[in-house]
Design a protein around this motif. Structure first.
Motif, PDB file in Angstrom:
ATOM      1  N   VAL A 112       0.837  -1.205   0.000  1.00 28.02           N
ATOM      2  CA  VAL A 112       0.000   0.000   0.000  1.00 28.02           C
ATOM      3  C   VAL A 112       0.871   1.255   0.000  1.00 28.02           C
ATOM      4  N   PHE A 113       1.905   1.247   0.823  1.00 26.84           N
ATOM      5  CA  PHE A 113       2.808   2.403   0.879  1.00 26.84           C
ATOM      6  C   PHE A 113       3.520   2.596  -0.457  1.00 26.84           C
ATOM      7  N   ALA A 114       4.009   1.512  -1.044  1.00 28.69           N
ATOM      8  CA  ALA A 114       4.704   1.604  -2.331  1.00 28.69           C
ATOM      9  C   ALA A 114       3.767   2.131  -3.411  1.00 28.69           C
ATOM     10  N   LEU A 115       2.521   1.693  -3.395  1.00 28.60           N
ATOM     11  CA  LEU A 115       1.541   2.169  -4.360  1.00 28.60           C
ATOM     12  C   LEU A 115       1.285   3.666  -4.197  1.00 28.60           C
ATOM     13  N   ALA A 116       1.191   4.125  -2.946  1.00 31.38           N
ATOM     14  CA  ALA A 116       0.957   5.549  -2.686  1.00 31.38           C
ATOM     15  C   ALA A 116       2.124   6.395  -3.182  1.00 31.38           C
ATOM     16  N   VAL A 117       3.344   5.953  -2.893  1.00 35.21           N
ATOM     17  CA  VAL A 117       4.530   6.707  -3.323  1.00 35.21           C
ATOM     18  C   VAL A 117       4.647   6.690  -4.841  1.00 35.21           C
ATOM     19  N   THR A 118       4.406   5.532  -5.454  1.00 36.42           N
ATOM     20  CA  THR A 118       4.479   5.424  -6.914  1.00 36.42           C
ATOM     21  C   THR A 118       3.480   6.360  -7.583  1.00 36.42           C
ATOM     22  N   ALA A 119       2.259   6.394  -7.068  1.00 34.59           N
ATOM     23  CA  ALA A 119       1.232   7.283  -7.621  1.00 34.59           C
ATOM     24  C   ALA A 119       1.650   8.731  -7.528  1.00 34.59           C
ATOM     25  N   ALA A 120       2.311   9.086  -6.414  1.00 28.70           N
ATOM     26  CA  ALA A 120       2.770  10.465  -6.248  1.00 28.70           C
ATOM     27  C   ALA A 120       3.932  10.782  -7.184  1.00 28.70           C
ATOM     28  N   VAL A 121       4.880   9.844  -7.292  1.00 29.28           N
ATOM     29  CA  VAL A 121       6.041  10.059  -8.159  1.00 29.28           C
ATOM     30  C   VAL A 121       5.628  10.155  -9.624  1.00 29.28           C
ATOM     31  N   MET A 122       4.656   9.357 -10.026  1.00 32.47           N
ATOM     32  CA  MET A 122       4.191   9.369 -11.415  1.00 32.47           C
ATOM     33  C   MET A 122       3.303  10.578 -11.715  1.00 32.47           C
ATOM     34  N   GLY A 123       2.965  11.338 -10.686  1.00 37.15           N
ATOM     35  CA  GLY A 123       2.179  12.540 -10.897  1.00 37.15           C
ATOM     36  C   GLY A 123       0.683  12.331 -10.956  1.00 37.15           C
ATOM     37  N   TYR A 124       0.214  11.119 -10.587  1.00 37.17           N
ATOM     38  CA  TYR A 124      -1.230  10.862 -10.613  1.00 37.17           C
ATOM     39  C   TYR A 124      -1.951  11.609  -9.492  1.00 37.17           C
TER      40      TYR A 124
END
Length: 590
Positions: A404-416
């Motif tokens: 869940v944490f990795a998904l949240a960070v990935t979404a933020a890094v990708m600009g979603y």
């Protein structure tokens, strides 16, 4: 100077004086300064509390909650098992602990990373029979260094990232801090591992881990469920893990009866119960490591069940429990709470825990959701011991929590989504799945830091809008005007680092970031190197125990004095400046 500038400089001077003095809580000082600024007319009343809604404040609060969830789910425990070993040399131990601490600090709050690893470090020191002071300070410094690697690793990075967004129209992203932060962290860790720990004076603190530990040991039970890895092994095969966790395996219960002796060579079968002796956290750690289930824990819910708490409580003469067993009381059926263990003045007993008649003076170990344990303790008439409650690590949820944490960070890094929204989504999921309880959400937030940050943001904005930061920048440039830009950057970092040694690093970043921007504009160069320099310098508080909370936390357990920190901290700060300036200019050219 204008009225606003004079008023703000005077007010901030008083704030810094009170913060250095340290006799008044820093959040109270900051909030009082905000009120004075509003009364003085330098901060508009309608913007007085705008700082509390600032994205930097929200992100810091959410990072602290995420860190607590990671602890609850045991996300670090798997790594930690490979870290602790009394047989390694001190340099090797410090190096491994420092790398792990820095890596953790990059993805969770660095205070949380230190707290999780500090106990392991103290246990290793106790087993190796060496002063804990030799390794605690390097661990603290390593977690501070690791926090510089990402935006969420340390509050100054969050403050600087959000300041850049307001000043330049775009924030630093999650990993913009990584190149410089990683270089500084690696060099810093190499120093504390090879040279730094040798500079720490002998404080004589050789048994800190044992201080304050309850000498009463509990006898408890844990079961081997159908998918347990312990099935097919013998109790003797689990002895090394038991030694590592400071737990004794007293026997094996099968079909409700305890097998003769210690049953060391007996093969563990499905639904067998191991009888354990140790302190609550040691028992809980062994149960997780051996893939066992606390007695009755399966009755408290699965993935969406409530987070569990262990509470120690003493049994007075008039308690309902006296002379009765857990089965007599139907404790699990009536109250949803398990009697996990009993401590009886160090005495062992062959009765099963649930069949043991409780006596006055016993200390019982209750397992269940926090609210139910509290109600059950009152119903039983037992007295919970202050500071003797322990959150049960939900190891089955560790992978889910990390994903869940990795998904949240990935979404933020990708600009979603913005980082704050991504972290908020993760916290929501953690709460829904009871990885972190409702009360823990609020307990995890370090409210004094939130008050400090929310109060100082309007003051920083007022100083910038009044032209105060421009005056400071012009003074710096005027005094060092003949120097090249890299030298002025080094001076800014030295000043910021010195302030951070005596002030809260959030307060330092809030004031130094606008100054760095103004200096860059006065020099007509890119502001990014100067903002990055402020972020690095504000994080690196190694000279005193008050500059960073990690240094404060280790002061008591390590037996350090105020003057002990500079011995390793001063060379480290010099190294960070010497390495940080060229690294910043390489990755963020002028």
């Amino acid at each position: 100077m204008t009225y606003d500038q004079i008023f703000l400089f005077s007010l901030l001077g008083l704030v810094f004086a009170f913060l250095v003095w340290g006799r008044v809580r820093y959040d109270l000082v900051a909030f009082a300064a905000l009120v004075v600024a509003v009364i003085g007319g330098v901060v508009p009343a309608e913007r007085a509390f705008a700082g509390f809604g600032h994205e930097a404040v929200i992100i810091i609060a959410l990072v602290l909650i995420v860190s607590r969830a990671m602890v609850n789910a045991g996300a670090v425990e798997v790594v930690a098992r490979f870290v602790l070993s009394a047989g390694r040399s001190l340099s090797t131990h410090i190096g491994i602990m420092s790398v792990v601490g820095a890596a953790l600090s990059a993805v969770i709050n660095n205070v949380a990373a230190l707290v999780m690893l500090m106990t392991l470090d103290m246990e290793a020191a106790e087993k190796a029979k060496r002063p804990v002071a030799q390794s605690l300070m390097p661990l603290s410094f390593a977690t501070i260094l690791g926090g510089m690697i990402t935006q969420i690793g340390t509050p100054p990075n969050i403050v600087v990232a959000q300041f850049r967004d307001r000043a330049l129209g775009a924030p630093f992203s999650m990993f913009d801090f990584s190149p410089v932060g990683l270089v500084c962290a690696l060099v810093g860790i190499a120093f504390v591992t090879t040279v730094g720990w040798r500079l720490i004076p002998d404080t004589g603190q050789r048994a800190a881990v044992g201080e304050g530990r309850d000498t009463g040991l509990f006898v408890a039970e844990a079961s081997a469920k159908e998918d347990s890895k312990a099935i097919g092994q013998s109790p003797s095969a689990l002895y090394p893990l038991a030694d590592e966790c400071d737990v004794s395996i007293l026997g094996l219960v099968r079909r409700g009866k305890r097998l003769p002796g210690f049953a060391a060579g007996e093969e563990i079968r499905k639904n067998d119960h191991l009888v354990l002796e140790g302190d609550p956290k040691s028992i809980e750690s062994f149960i997780g490591g051996a893939d066992l289930t606390p007695a009755g824990a399966d009755k408290h819910g699965g993935l969406t069940g409530k987070s569990l708490t262990l509470v120690e409580a003493i049994v007075p003469d008039n308690a309902r429990m006296v002379g009765r067993t857990a089965l007599d009381l139907k404790l699990l059926y009536r109250r949803g709470v398990t009697l996990l263990g009993v401590s009886r003045q160090g005495k062992r007993f062959r009765d099963r825990v649930r069949d043991l008649a409780i006596k006055p003076g016993d200390v019982v170990l209750l397992l269940g959701p926090e609210s139910r344990v509290t109600d059950a303790a009152e119903w039983l008439g037992v007295l919970p011991l202050a500071e003797k409650s322990h959150t049960v690590t939900q190891r089955s949820k560790a992978v889910f929590t990390i994903a869940v944490f990795a998904l949240a960070v990935t979404a933020a890094v990708m600009g979603y989504v913005p980082l704050s929204v991504g972290l908020a989504g993760a916290v929501t999921i953690y709460a829904l799945f009871n990885i972190i309880g409702g009360r823990e959400v609020y307990e995890a937030v370090e409210w004094p830091v939130i008050i400090l940050l929310g109060s100082l943001i309007p003051l920083g904005l007022a100083l910038e809008e009044s032209g105060g930061t421009r005056l400071i920048a012009e003074a710096i440039v005027a005094q060092a005007g003949a120097l090249p830009a890299w030298a002025i950057l080094a001076i800014l970092m030295i000043v910021t680092m010195t302030l951070s040694d005596f002030l809260n690093n959030v307060a330092t970043a809030l004031i130094a970031a606008p100054v760095g921007l103004s200096v860059a504009r006065a020099l007509e160069v890119s502001p990014d190197p100067f903002l990055m320099g402020v972020a690095v310098a504000a994080s690196c508080a190694f000279l005193t125990p008050i500059g960073h909370k990690n240094n404060t936390i280790i002061m008591g357990p390590g037996g350090y004095r105020f003057g002990d920190y500079w011995r390793m901290g001063l060379p480290l700060e010099i190294i960070i400046i010497a390495i940080g300036v060229p690294a910043i200019l390489f990755f963020w050219p002028l």
